[in-house]
Design a protein around this motif. Structure first.
Motif, PDB file in Angstrom:
ATOM      1  N   GLU A  58       0.796  -1.257  -0.022  1.00 14.79           N
ATOM      2  CA  GLU A  58       0.033  -0.054   0.133  1.00 14.79           C
ATOM      3  C   GLU A  58       1.074   1.231   0.068  1.00 14.79           C
ATOM      4  O   GLU A  58       2.032   1.282   0.823  1.00 14.79           O
ATOM      5  N   ARG A  59       0.631   2.197  -1.015  1.00 12.12           N
ATOM      6  CA  ARG A  59       1.441   3.625  -1.147  1.00 12.12           C
ATOM      7  C   ARG A  59       0.753   4.746  -0.135  1.00 12.12           C
ATOM      8  O   ARG A  59      -0.471   4.708  -0.201  1.00 12.12           O
ATOM      9  N   VAL A  60       1.597   5.171   0.768  1.00 13.96           N
ATOM     10  CA  VAL A  60       0.856   6.334   1.436  1.00 13.96           C
ATOM     11  C   VAL A  60       2.013   7.506   1.590  1.00 13.96           C
ATOM     12  O   VAL A  60       3.240   7.077   1.025  1.00 13.96           O
ATOM     13  N   ASP A  61       1.642   8.647   1.899  1.00 14.63           N
ATOM     14  CA  ASP A  61       2.715   9.489   2.042  1.00 14.63           C
ATOM     15  C   ASP A  61       3.494   9.749   3.163  1.00 14.63           C
ATOM     16  O   ASP A  61       4.658  10.141   3.123  1.00 14.63           O
ATOM     17  N   VAL A  62       2.766   9.350   4.380  1.00 18.70           N
ATOM     18  CA  VAL A  62       3.574   9.423   5.444  1.00 18.70           C
ATOM     19  C   VAL A  62       2.873   8.300   6.459  1.00 18.70           C
ATOM     20  O   VAL A  62       1.550   8.033   6.468  1.00 18.70           O
ATOM     21  N   VAL A  63       3.913   7.789   7.167  1.00 18.77           N
ATOM     22  CA  VAL A  63       3.636   6.675   7.989  1.00 18.77           C
ATOM     23  C   VAL A  63       4.171   7.025   9.553  1.00 18.77           C
ATOM     24  O   VAL A  63       5.292   7.375   9.680  1.00 18.77           O
ATOM     25  N   ILE A  64       3.135   6.791  10.368  1.00 18.55           N
ATOM     26  CA  ILE A  64       3.749   7.219  11.930  1.00 18.55           C
ATOM     27  C   ILE A  64       3.542   5.713  12.710  1.00 18.55           C
ATOM     28  O   ILE A  64       2.515   5.462  13.112  1.00 18.55           O
ATOM     29  N   LEU A  65       4.613   5.209  13.116  1.00 23.98           N
ATOM     30  CA  LEU A  65       4.663   4.123  13.825  1.00 23.98           C
ATOM     31  C   LEU A  65       5.746   4.106  14.810  1.00 23.98           C
ATOM     32  O   LEU A  65       6.505   4.846  14.862  1.00 23.98           O
ATOM     33  N   SER A  66       5.625   2.924  15.589  1.00 26.26           N
ATOM     34  CA  SER A  66       6.655   2.818  16.658  1.00 26.26           C
ATOM     35  C   SER A  66       7.915   2.570  16.116  1.00 26.26           C
ATOM     36  O   SER A  66       8.071   2.247  14.933  1.00 26.26           O
ATOM     37  N   GLU A  67       8.929   2.501  16.953  1.00 25.18           N
ATOM     38  CA  GLU A  67      10.497   2.429  16.542  1.00 25.18           C
ATOM     39  C   GLU A  67      10.513   0.634  15.941  1.00 25.18           C
ATOM     40  O   GLU A  67      11.078   0.738  14.637  1.00 25.18           O
TER      41      GLU A  67
END
Length: 103
Positions: A71-80
């Motif tokens: 899946e293509r996205v612009d921003v990913v905010i995840l854990s380390e």
């Protein structure tokens, strides 16, 4: 704790403002832990940039798996750990990674 998450999400807004002018809709996959902060910044980001955030929130594992599946996205905010898994699979460029917070 909420104040810290908000400050960390504010960094996200400053990073996103630097996106190319053609990016009208910015797709964001983010862990549920930052949902309140991202939602609070959404209107201000749109007003300042002319772009629209399209955030989707879920567990780190579910979001990691979506990106791993292509899946293509612009921003990913995840854990380390989530970000490291995406880097190991060459799904994100390590040079584009920005640390938003820590313990």
């Amino acid at each position: 704790m909420y104040g810290r998450a908000l400050r960390n999400a504010a960094v996200l807004v400053f990073v996103l403002v630097a996106l190319p002018a053609g990016a009208e809709e910015v797709r964001v996959l983010a862990a549920g832990a930052v949902q309140a902060a991202v939602r609070q910044l959404e209107a201000g980001f749109s007003a300042a940039s002319g772009h629209t955030l399209k955030p989707e929130f879920d567990t780190v594992g579910a979001l990691r798996n979506r990106v791993l599946a292509g899946e293509r996205v612009d921003v990913v905010i995840l854990s380390e750990a989530g970000m490291s898994a995406l880097e190991a699979a060459a799904k994100i460029d390590p040079a584009s990674r920005i640390e938003l917070g820590g313990t």
